[in-house]
Design a protein around this motif. Structure first.
Motif, PDB file in Angstrom:
ATOM      1  N   GLU A  49       0.751  -1.003  -0.019  1.00 49.36           N
ATOM      2  CA  GLU A  49      -0.069  -0.042  -0.139  1.00 49.36           C
ATOM      3  C   GLU A  49       1.005   1.447   0.024  1.00 49.36           C
ATOM      4  OE1 GLU A  49      -3.207  -0.379  -0.444  1.00 49.36           O
ATOM      5  OE2 GLU A  49      -3.159  -2.526  -0.236  1.00 49.36           O
ATOM      6  N   ASP A  50       0.547   2.330  -0.579  1.00 47.39           N
ATOM      7  CA  ASP A  50       1.423   3.552  -0.753  1.00 47.39           C
ATOM      8  C   ASP A  50       1.872   3.883   0.565  1.00 47.39           C
ATOM      9  OD1 ASP A  50       0.833   3.541  -3.301  1.00 47.39           O
ATOM     10  OD2 ASP A  50      -0.512   5.391  -3.404  1.00 47.39           O
ATOM     11  N   GLU A  51       0.736   3.694   1.734  1.00 50.50           N
ATOM     12  CA  GLU A  51       1.340   4.230   3.083  1.00 50.50           C
ATOM     13  C   GLU A  51       2.445   3.497   3.557  1.00 50.50           C
ATOM     14  OE1 GLU A  51      -1.851   3.463   2.159  1.00 50.50           O
ATOM     15  OE2 GLU A  51      -3.227   4.827   3.027  1.00 50.50           O
ATOM     16  N   LEU A  52       2.634   2.149   3.097  1.00 50.44           N
ATOM     17  CA  LEU A  52       3.484   1.322   3.815  1.00 50.44           C
ATOM     18  C   LEU A  52       4.572   1.235   3.069  1.00 50.44           C
ATOM     19  CD1 LEU A  52       1.111  -1.551   5.234  1.00 50.44           C
ATOM     20  CD2 LEU A  52       1.793   0.623   6.390  1.00 50.44           C
ATOM     21  N   ASP A  53       4.873   1.564   1.968  1.00 50.98           N
ATOM     22  CA  ASP A  53       5.841   1.404   1.147  1.00 50.98           C
ATOM     23  C   ASP A  53       7.204   1.851   1.552  1.00 50.98           C
ATOM     24  OD1 ASP A  53       4.802   0.233  -1.125  1.00 50.98           O
ATOM     25  OD2 ASP A  53       4.160   2.015  -2.341  1.00 50.98           O
ATOM     26  N   PRO A  54       7.252   3.091   2.259  1.00 50.18           N
ATOM     27  CA  PRO A  54       8.662   3.500   2.671  1.00 50.18           C
ATOM     28  C   PRO A  54       9.124   2.333   3.793  1.00 50.18           C
ATOM     29  CG  PRO A  54       6.992   5.030   3.311  1.00 50.18           C
ATOM     30  CD  PRO A  54       6.289   4.122   2.624  1.00 50.18           C
ATOM     31  N   ILE A  55       8.288   1.575   4.440  1.00 50.02           N
ATOM     32  CA  ILE A  55       8.898   0.320   5.101  1.00 50.02           C
ATOM     33  C   ILE A  55       9.795  -0.449   4.490  1.00 50.02           C
ATOM     34  CG2 ILE A  55       8.314  -1.540   6.615  1.00 50.02           C
ATOM     35  CD1 ILE A  55       5.622  -0.310   7.357  1.00 50.02           C
ATOM     36  N   LEU A  56       9.486  -0.639   3.277  1.00 51.47           N
ATOM     37  CA  LEU A  56      10.207  -1.737   2.410  1.00 51.47           C
ATOM     38  C   LEU A  56      11.240  -0.842   1.691  1.00 51.47           C
ATOM     39  CD1 LEU A  56       7.293  -3.333   0.796  1.00 51.47           C
ATOM     40  CD2 LEU A  56       8.692  -4.391   2.481  1.00 51.47           C
ATOM     41  N   MET A  57      11.195   0.273   1.298  1.00 52.66           N
ATOM     42  CA  MET A  57      12.302   1.064   0.298  1.00 52.66           C
ATOM     43  C   MET A  57      13.486   1.411   1.151  1.00 52.66           C
ATOM     44  SD  MET A  57       9.626   3.231  -2.180  1.00 52.66           S
ATOM     45  CE  MET A  57      10.271   2.469  -3.849  1.00 52.66           C
ATOM     46  N   GLY A  58      13.220   1.251   2.557  1.00 47.45           N
ATOM     47  CA  GLY A  58      14.563   1.559   3.176  1.00 47.45           C
ATOM     48  C   GLY A  58      15.443   0.384   3.346  1.00 47.45           C
ATOM     49  N   ILE A  59      14.851  -0.716   3.073  1.00 46.48           N
ATOM     50  CA  ILE A  59      15.786  -1.748   3.378  1.00 46.48           C
ATOM     51  C   ILE A  59      16.993  -2.075   2.171  1.00 46.48           C
ATOM     52  CG2 ILE A  59      15.689  -4.669   3.641  1.00 46.48           C
ATOM     53  CD1 ILE A  59      12.868  -4.090   4.821  1.00 46.48           C
ATOM     54  N   PRO A  60      16.514  -1.896   1.035  1.00 50.04           N
ATOM     55  CA  PRO A  60      17.792  -2.303   0.098  1.00 50.04           C
ATOM     56  C   PRO A  60      18.828  -1.174   0.490  1.00 50.04           C
ATOM     57  CG  PRO A  60      15.866  -1.380  -1.032  1.00 50.04           C
ATOM     58  CD  PRO A  60      15.344  -1.664   0.292  1.00 50.04           C
ATOM     59  N   LEU A  61      18.442   0.114   0.703  1.00 45.73           N
ATOM     60  CA  LEU A  61      19.313   1.228   0.895  1.00 45.73           C
ATOM     61  C   LEU A  61      20.222   0.824   2.191  1.00 45.73           C
ATOM     62  CD1 LEU A  61      17.348   3.837  -0.325  1.00 45.73           C
ATOM     63  CD2 LEU A  61      19.193   2.830  -1.405  1.00 45.73           C
ATOM     64  N   GLN A  62      19.888   0.122   3.210  1.00 43.33           N
ATOM     65  CA  GLN A  62      20.712  -0.335   4.189  1.00 43.33           C
ATOM     66  C   GLN A  62      21.544  -1.084   3.802  1.00 43.33           C
ATOM     67  OE1 GLN A  62      17.645  -2.100   7.073  1.00 43.33           O
ATOM     68  NE2 GLN A  62      17.155  -0.107   7.764  1.00 43.33           N
ATOM     69  N   LEU A  63      21.098  -2.220   2.831  1.00 44.55           N
ATOM     70  CA  LEU A  63      22.132  -3.220   2.285  1.00 44.55           C
ATOM     71  C   LEU A  63      23.201  -2.502   1.399  1.00 44.55           C
ATOM     72  CD1 LEU A  63      19.757  -5.953   1.340  1.00 44.55           C
ATOM     73  CD2 LEU A  63      21.476  -6.092   2.907  1.00 44.55           C
ATOM     74  N   LEU A  64      22.444  -1.443   0.692  1.00 41.66           N
ATOM     75  CA  LEU A  64      23.616  -0.541  -0.261  1.00 41.66           C
ATOM     76  C   LEU A  64      24.879  -0.055   0.546  1.00 41.66           C
ATOM     77  CD1 LEU A  64      24.170   0.614  -3.140  1.00 41.66           C
ATOM     78  CD2 LEU A  64      23.098   2.555  -1.966  1.00 41.66           C
ATOM     79  N   ALA A  65      24.442   0.570   1.881  1.00 41.40           N
ATOM     80  CA  ALA A  65      25.413   1.292   2.851  1.00 41.40           C
ATOM     81  C   ALA A  65      26.294   0.072   3.261  1.00 41.40           C
ATOM     82  CB  ALA A  65      24.635   1.886   3.935  1.00 41.40           C
ATOM     83  N   TYR A  66      25.626  -1.135   3.722  1.00 41.71           N
ATOM     84  CA  TYR A  66      26.645  -2.163   4.285  1.00 41.71           C
ATOM     85  C   TYR A  66      27.679  -2.523   3.296  1.00 41.71           C
ATOM     86  CZ  TYR A  66      27.297  -6.939   5.915  1.00 41.71           C
ATOM     87  OH  TYR A  66      28.017  -8.032   6.004  1.00 41.71           O
ATOM     88  N   HIS A  67      27.161  -2.962   2.074  1.00 44.09           N
ATOM     89  CA  HIS A  67      28.147  -3.340   1.054  1.00 44.09           C
ATOM     90  C   HIS A  67      28.990  -2.634   0.463  1.00 44.09           C
ATOM     91  CE1 HIS A  67      26.920  -7.445   1.019  1.00 44.09           C
ATOM     92  NE2 HIS A  67      25.431  -7.138   0.762  1.00 44.09           N
ATOM     93  N   THR A  68      28.804  -0.946   0.438  1.00 42.73           N
ATOM     94  CA  THR A  68      29.520  -0.172   0.034  1.00 42.73           C
ATOM     95  C   THR A  68      30.661   0.115   1.175  1.00 42.73           C
ATOM     96  OG1 THR A  68      27.649   1.233  -0.841  1.00 42.73           O
ATOM     97  CG2 THR A  68      29.596   2.368  -0.704  1.00 42.73           C
ATOM     98  N   ALA A  69      30.396  -0.108   2.448  1.00 38.85           N
ATOM     99  CA  ALA A  69      31.187   0.104   3.616  1.00 38.85           C
ATOM    100  C   ALA A  69      32.303  -1.081   3.419  1.00 38.85           C
ATOM    101  CB  ALA A  69      30.477   0.298   4.910  1.00 38.85           C
ATOM    102  N   LEU A  70      31.526  -2.307   3.232  1.00 34.05           N
ATOM    103  CA  LEU A  70      32.371  -3.587   3.377  1.00 34.05           C
ATOM    104  C   LEU A  70      33.491  -3.383   2.250  1.00 34.05           C
ATOM    105  CD1 LEU A  70      31.961  -5.983   5.106  1.00 34.05           C
ATOM    106  CD2 LEU A  70      30.594  -7.167   3.268  1.00 34.05           C
ATOM    107  N   ALA A  71      32.951  -2.980   0.988  1.00 34.69           N
ATOM    108  CA  ALA A  71      33.792  -2.856  -0.337  1.00 34.69           C
ATOM    109  C   ALA A  71      35.136  -2.131   0.100  1.00 34.69           C
ATOM    110  CB  ALA A  71      33.051  -2.428  -1.505  1.00 34.69           C
ATOM    111  N   MET A  72      34.802  -1.068   1.116  1.00 35.88           N
ATOM    112  CA  MET A  72      35.808  -0.040   1.158  1.00 35.88           C
ATOM    113  C   MET A  72      36.412  -0.334   2.501  1.00 35.88           C
ATOM    114  SD  MET A  72      33.612   3.624   0.740  1.00 35.88           S
ATOM    115  CE  MET A  72      34.685   4.685   0.832  1.00 35.88           C
ATOM    116  N   GLY A  73      36.455  -1.731   3.171  1.00 37.38           N
ATOM    117  CA  GLY A  73      37.259  -2.066   4.287  1.00 37.38           C
ATOM    118  C   GLY A  73      36.704  -1.447   5.397  1.00 37.38           C
TER     119      GLY A  73
END
Ligand code: M6R
Length: 339
Positions: free
Chosen positions: A299-323
């Protein structure tokens, strides 16, 4: 989080510790949410959920600012303090100041029995489990979900229809399976992160519901990768930040399939026209984006709950790639119990 709380008969949720009876809930004229860092960002999404479902004017403010501006404390305003640890000094001090002035304060807190939970007049426990890492991730997702429950609860006491209540409950029930689906895109996110790991700086944009998601994603990235990151409402690009756009500054755009889709796409066109690289988080591949992480639609109202998750993974893998040390970013503590 959802277990034992959903009431299908009345298309609402039970929140045992709220200590707010329906008559009192009907007299609330305004809601002010206070938190710091990630909890403040969760509060911004929470304010949007409360306004859209319960039609009560709501906003969020960093507790650290609120307590120093001698705020007008209004008896018809309900204050909500948000905190994972329940021990953040600025939030606790804001709660104590509000209580001293006679305000009603609820808590949306993860740690049971923590100082803020004890000071509050009632509230909702987030039940995200212990969060050990300095960086708040699962607690953000669960705090926003807790706000969705609170918004549904208040909405059903006020003007949210049974049909809309059912729609939101169905959406809430879909979340766990949809989160599993997002987690399956981790390999794709890892590849994208490897590309962005060399960036000096990154821009995050979103509109309305997407803007707090952008703020939180930018905080996550800077906190663990040390890449400078800025978040802006997509609508503000042309008022200044567009000047920064060039191939070396990638933009991460939150592009949900909602009534603002075309507006968001127009922003992507503006960025592409300046040769900016774009990573979209969207419900369908975005033609102007170099990469799209496709997330399931709720639902439009609940979309932000899901959209934050891939960006947590993006931060995680970017940081990991940078050691980087992901669990213990430099200069930060898990609980900020001092000023
Ligand atoms: O425990 P709290 O939620 O009150 O903590 C508030 C912030 O210090 C916290 O969210 C901080 O921003 C995190 N390091 C973010 O990942």
């Amino acid at each position: 989080m959802l277990r034992g709380r959903i009431d299908d008969r009345f298309s609402t949720v039970h929140l045992g510790g709220l200590n707010l009876d329906p008559r009192e809930a009907r007299t609330i004229r305004r809601i002010k949410i206070l938190g710091c860092g990630t909890s403040y960002h969760a509060g911004l999404i929470g304010a949007g959920l409360i306004e859209s479902m319960a039609r009560i004017p709501a906003d969020a403010e960093p507790a650290s600012e609120f307590r120093y501006r001698n705020p007008v404390v209004d008896p018809d305003t309900l204050y909500i303090a948000v905190s994972q640890s329940g021990e953040t000094y600025d939030v606790l001090a804001a709660v104590q100041e509000l209580k001293r002035k006679g305000a009603r304060v609820l808590g949306v807190v993860n740690v049971v029995g923590s100082a803020i939970a004890r000071e509050a007049d009632g509230g909702v426990y987030v039940h995200a489990g212990p969060e050990v890492c300095v960086v708040s991730t699962k607690c953000f997702t669960n705090t926003v979900t807790a706000f969705a429950l609170l918004a549904l609860h208040l909405g059903r006491i006020r003007d949210l229809s049974v049909t809309d209540g059912k729609r939101i409950i169905e959406g809430l029930r879909k979340l766990p399976a949809q989160i599993e689906e997002i987690l399956k895109t981790e390999d794709q996110i890892k590849e994208i992160a490897a590309e962005y790991a060399g960036a000096q700086s990154m821009m995050f944009i979103g509109r309305v519901r997407g803007y707090p998601v952008a703020l939180e994603a930018s905080l996550k990235l800077k906190e663990i990768s040390y890449i400078h990151a800025e978040a802006y409402p997509a609508s503000e690009l042309k008022h200044g930040p567009l000047a920064l756009i060039e191939p070396a500054l990638p933009t991460v755009a939150i592009v949900p399939d909602d009534d603002l889709l075309e507006k968001n796409r127009a922003a992507l066109e503006e960025i592409k026209a300046r040769s900016g690289r774009i990573l979209a988080v969207a419900h369908q591949p975005q033609p102007k984006a170099d990469h799209t992480i496709v997330v399931p639609k709720n639902e439009d109202e609940l979309d932000p709950i899901l959209m934050g998750i891939p960006l947590q993974l993006l931060a995680y893998h970017t940081a990991l790639a940078m050691g980087r040390d992901i669990d213990k970013p430099r200069n930060l503590a898990k609980s900020v119990t001092v000023e």
